[in-house]
Scaffold this motif. Structure first.
Motif, mmCIF file in Angstrom:
data_model
loop_
_atom_site.group_PDB
_atom_site.id
_atom_site.type_symbol
_atom_site.label_atom_id
_atom_site.label_comp_id
_atom_site.label_asym_id
_atom_site.label_seq_id
_atom_site.Cartn_x
_atom_site.Cartn_y
_atom_site.Cartn_z
ATOM 1 N N GLU A 78 -10.146 60.430 -113.646
ATOM 2 C CA GLU A 78 -9.172 61.518 -113.446
ATOM 3 C C GLU A 78 -8.227 61.208 -112.301
ATOM 4 O O GLU A 78 -7.029 61.572 -112.347
ATOM 5 N N ALA A 79 -8.725 60.527 -111.260
ATOM 6 C CA ALA A 79 -7.843 60.108 -110.160
ATOM 7 C C ALA A 79 -6.787 59.124 -110.665
ATOM 8 O O ALA A 79 -5.619 59.191 -110.279
ATOM 9 N N ALA A 80 -7.192 58.204 -111.535
ATOM 10 C CA ALA A 80 -6.224 57.280 -112.127
ATOM 11 C C ALA A 80 -5.223 58.025 -113.001
ATOM 12 O O ALA A 80 -4.014 57.740 -112.970
ATOM 13 N N ARG A 81 -5.699 59.002 -113.763
ATOM 14 C CA ARG A 81 -4.816 59.791 -114.623
ATOM 15 C C ARG A 81 -3.773 60.541 -113.805
ATOM 16 O O ARG A 81 -2.649 60.764 -114.262
ATOM 17 N N ALA A 82 -4.120 60.945 -112.587
ATOM 18 C CA ALA A 82 -3.212 61.743 -111.758
ATOM 19 C C ALA A 82 -2.186 60.897 -111.016
ATOM 20 O O ALA A 82 -1.320 61.442 -110.329
ATOM 21 N N SER A 83 -2.246 59.584 -111.130
ATOM 22 C CA SER A 83 -1.335 58.716 -110.387
ATOM 23 C C SER A 83 0.098 58.872 -110.879
ATOM 24 O O SER A 83 0.350 59.265 -112.028
ATOM 25 N N TYR A 111 0.587 53.112 -118.933
ATOM 26 C CA TYR A 111 -0.452 53.503 -117.983
ATOM 27 C C TYR A 111 -1.087 54.828 -118.401
ATOM 28 O O TYR A 111 -2.294 55.033 -118.206
ATOM 29 N N ALA A 112 -0.287 55.722 -118.962
ATOM 30 C CA ALA A 112 -0.842 56.987 -119.451
ATOM 31 C C ALA A 112 -1.886 56.720 -120.524
ATOM 32 O O ALA A 112 -2.985 57.285 -120.512
ATOM 33 N N SER A 113 -1.559 55.828 -121.477
ATOM 34 C CA SER A 113 -2.492 55.508 -122.546
ATOM 35 C C SER A 113 -3.781 54.909 -121.994
ATOM 36 O O SER A 113 -4.890 55.313 -122.381
ATOM 37 N N LEU A 114 -3.650 53.952 -121.086
ATOM 38 C CA LEU A 114 -4.837 53.317 -120.500
ATOM 39 C C LEU A 114 -5.723 54.332 -119.792
ATOM 40 O O LEU A 114 -6.947 54.340 -119.961
ATOM 41 N N THR A 115 -5.125 55.208 -119.004
ATOM 42 C CA THR A 115 -5.931 56.157 -118.232
ATOM 43 C C THR A 115 -6.550 57.235 -119.122
ATOM 44 O O THR A 115 -7.671 57.689 -118.858
ATOM 45 N N TYR A 116 -5.850 57.651 -120.187
ATOM 46 C CA TYR A 116 -6.465 58.567 -121.152
ATOM 47 C C TYR A 116 -7.670 57.910 -121.832
ATOM 48 O O TYR A 116 -8.725 58.532 -122.003
ATOM 49 N N ALA A 117 -7.514 56.641 -122.236
ATOM 50 C CA ALA A 117 -8.599 55.958 -122.941
ATOM 51 C C ALA A 117 -9.816 55.775 -122.048
ATOM 52 O O ALA A 117 -10.967 55.992 -122.473
ATOM 53 N N GLY A 123 -9.698 52.742 -112.178
ATOM 54 C CA GLY A 123 -10.213 52.518 -113.524
ATOM 55 C C GLY A 123 -11.492 51.715 -113.516
ATOM 56 O O GLY A 123 -12.471 52.043 -114.211
ATOM 57 N N HIS A 124 -11.528 50.655 -112.720
ATOM 58 C CA HIS A 124 -12.740 49.842 -112.644
ATOM 59 C C HIS A 124 -13.845 50.551 -111.856
ATOM 60 O O HIS A 124 -15.034 50.341 -112.128
ATOM 61 N N ALA A 125 -13.460 51.384 -110.890
ATOM 62 C CA ALA A 125 -14.463 52.190 -110.187
ATOM 63 C C ALA A 125 -15.184 53.110 -111.173
ATOM 64 O O ALA A 125 -16.407 53.280 -111.119
ATOM 65 N N GLY A 126 -14.411 53.698 -112.100
ATOM 66 C CA GLY A 126 -15.021 54.545 -113.119
ATOM 67 C C GLY A 126 -16.028 53.778 -113.958
ATOM 68 O O GLY A 126 -17.122 54.275 -114.260
ATOM 69 N N SER A 127 -15.664 52.554 -114.327
ATOM 70 C CA SER A 127 -16.590 51.716 -115.099
ATOM 71 C C SER A 127 -17.865 51.427 -114.311
ATOM 72 O O SER A 127 -18.979 51.495 -114.849
ATOM 73 N N SER A 187 -1.868 49.841 -99.811
ATOM 74 C CA SER A 187 -0.707 49.236 -100.468
ATOM 75 C C SER A 187 0.305 50.285 -100.914
ATOM 76 O O SER A 187 1.492 49.986 -101.049
ATOM 77 N N ALA A 188 -0.168 51.515 -101.155
ATOM 78 C CA ALA A 188 0.672 52.601 -101.669
ATOM 79 C C ALA A 188 1.338 52.208 -102.984
ATOM 80 O O ALA A 188 2.409 52.717 -103.323
ATOM 81 N N ASP A 189 0.699 51.300 -103.737
ATOM 82 C CA ASP A 189 1.250 50.828 -104.999
ATOM 83 C C ASP A 189 0.506 51.516 -106.140
ATOM 84 O O ASP A 189 -0.690 51.278 -106.347
ATOM 85 N N SER A 190 1.201 52.348 -106.895
ATOM 86 C CA SER A 190 0.549 53.176 -107.901
ATOM 87 C C SER A 190 -0.157 52.364 -108.994
ATOM 88 O O SER A 190 -1.290 52.684 -109.364
ATOM 89 N N PRO A 191 0.439 51.290 -109.539
ATOM 90 C CA PRO A 191 -0.302 50.500 -110.539
ATOM 91 C C PRO A 191 -1.602 49.910 -109.985
ATOM 92 O O PRO A 191 -2.613 49.862 -110.690
ATOM 93 N N THR A 192 -1.560 49.458 -108.732
ATOM 94 C CA THR A 192 -2.781 48.913 -108.122
ATOM 95 C C THR A 192 -3.851 49.989 -108.019
ATOM 96 O O THR A 192 -5.032 49.738 -108.294
ATOM 97 N N ILE A 193 -3.453 51.178 -107.630
ATOM 98 C CA ILE A 193 -4.394 52.293 -107.521
ATOM 99 C C ILE A 193 -5.019 52.617 -108.877
ATOM 100 O O ILE A 193 -6.228 52.865 -108.982
ATOM 101 N N VAL A 194 -4.206 52.585 -109.945
ATOM 102 C CA VAL A 194 -4.726 52.831 -111.293
ATOM 103 C C VAL A 194 -5.789 51.803 -111.652
ATOM 104 O O VAL A 194 -6.853 52.136 -112.193
ATOM 105 N N ARG A 195 -5.506 50.533 -111.365
ATOM 106 C CA ARG A 195 -6.459 49.475 -111.730
ATOM 107 C C ARG A 195 -7.790 49.654 -110.994
ATOM 108 O O ARG A 195 -8.866 49.570 -111.602
ATOM 109 N N VAL A 196 -7.719 49.926 -109.697
ATOM 110 C CA VAL A 196 -8.949 50.035 -108.911
ATOM 111 C C VAL A 196 -9.758 51.258 -109.331
ATOM 112 O O VAL A 196 -10.981 51.165 -109.528
#
Length: 331
Positions: free
Chosen positions: A157-162, A171-177, A137-141, A126-135
């Motif tokens: 960390e991959a989500a943080r680097a998006s 998104y920064a806050s979510l990925t830091y948390a 993030g849940h992969a980390g969980s 998709s090359a969509d950065s928010p989608t990548i963050v969501r996936v």
């Protein structure tokens, strides 16, 4: 068991797909347009609402998986512009991710792992950065629940680097948390607390007027408190876990009863570990019985084990044992 699960899930999967794929024309392939993707996105919004209400049930998982396949059927069976194809890959990634998250929340970790590679692949396509963050993030969980903390931290960390996490404070806050939660079992408390502080500072800089996908509505101060409570629980910092749980409960959106049950279970566990068994049992009994499954049930099992270990013959222990047998086991 598998047959009963299939019989329950099959009607849900069938109902999920009604009206998603338009009837094919004999003379030409279907032209996929924005209205088709909009319709899928509305279905995804409803799926998220169901997850917030019910938690990670089989029904939510199977419906999400069925809708992911329908999005891919549109992708593979129709013609579309490059922009529409990107949106189709994104919504297929979101449906797959929602199926994965429902399985994680329901503690069906083998099923969750089965969705992971497809979710990551579709998000990348998709090359969509928010989608990548969501996936990610849940992969980390998922990795954390599988007992793979190094992989969990790498995913966060991959989500943080998006790109979106570098650009948008929400998104920064979510990925830091989320990174702090994944670090809690492997890194020093200093690193965890530093990332929680980064998450709080980033959240304070959020522009509420900025346009964001509807699925990001879940992230606010209450969710940050919930994630911080989880990190504090992992580190055994029980006073901090209790404070964060109280803060989350005071701020939770009324539309998120699943999270209320989860935070309440965290609160009861924190109170118990601080020696207040009577208060802890009273708190645990306020968890809605219908939501005492998946992650919440896992926390309540930890609660029960510690209560039995530390005060097996106490009045609170007897009260909780009776309550579990007569109320929770009947749900």
């Amino acid at each position: 068991m598998q047959r009963r699960r299939f019989l329950r899930a099959a009607p849900i999967a069938a109902a999920a797909t009604v009206g998603v794929i338009p009837p094919a024309k004999a003379d030409a392939p279907y032209r996929v347009g924005a209205s088709d993707v909009d319709r899928l996105e509305r279905l995804h919004d409803q799926l998220i609402e169901d997850d917030d209400q019910l938690g990670g049930t089989d029904a939510v998982e199977q419906r999400a998986a069925a809708l992911a396949q329908q999005a891919l059927a549109l992708q593979n069976g129709g013609t579309a512009s490059a922009r529409i194809r990107s949106r189709l890959y994104a919504i297929a990634a979101h449906f797959t991710d929602s199926a994965m998250w429902a399985a994680i929340d329901g503690r069906r970790l083998q099923a969750a792992n089965g969705y992971l590679n497809q979710a990551v692949t579709l998000a990348a396509l998709s090359a969509d950065s928010p989608t990548i963050v969501r996936v990610w993030g849940h992969a980390g969980s998922l990795y954390r629940h599988l007992g793979r903390p190094t992989d969990a931290t790498a995913a966060s960390e991959a989500a943080r680097a998006s790109a979106i996490a570098r650009r948008d404070p929400l998104y920064a806050s979510l990925t830091y948390a989320r990174l702090a939660v994944d670090q809690a079992s492997t890194d020093s408390p200093t690193a965890v607390l530093r990332n929680l502080d980064n998450a709080q500072r980033s959240l304070s800089r959020v522009d509420e007027r900025a346009g964001r996908p509807s699925w990001m509505r879940f992230y606010d101060q209450a969710e940050l408190d919930l994630l911080a409570c989880g990190a504090s629980t992992t580190m055994g910092r029980w006073d901090e876990a209790e404070a964060r749980a109280h803060s989350a409960l005071a701020r939770l959106q009324p539309s998120m009863p699943r999270n209320q049950a989860l935070v309440t279970a965290y609160l009861a566990l924190a109170q118990l570990h601080q020696g207040d068994a009577g208060h802890a049992v009273a708190t645990a009994r306020t968890v809605a019985p219908a939501l005492a499954h998946g992650r919440t049930a896992h926390l309540l099992n930890d609660f029960t084990a510690h209560l039995v270990e530390t005060a097996p013959t106490s009045s609170p222990a007897r009260e909780w044992t009776t309550y579990r047998k007569e109320v929770l086991s009947a749900c």
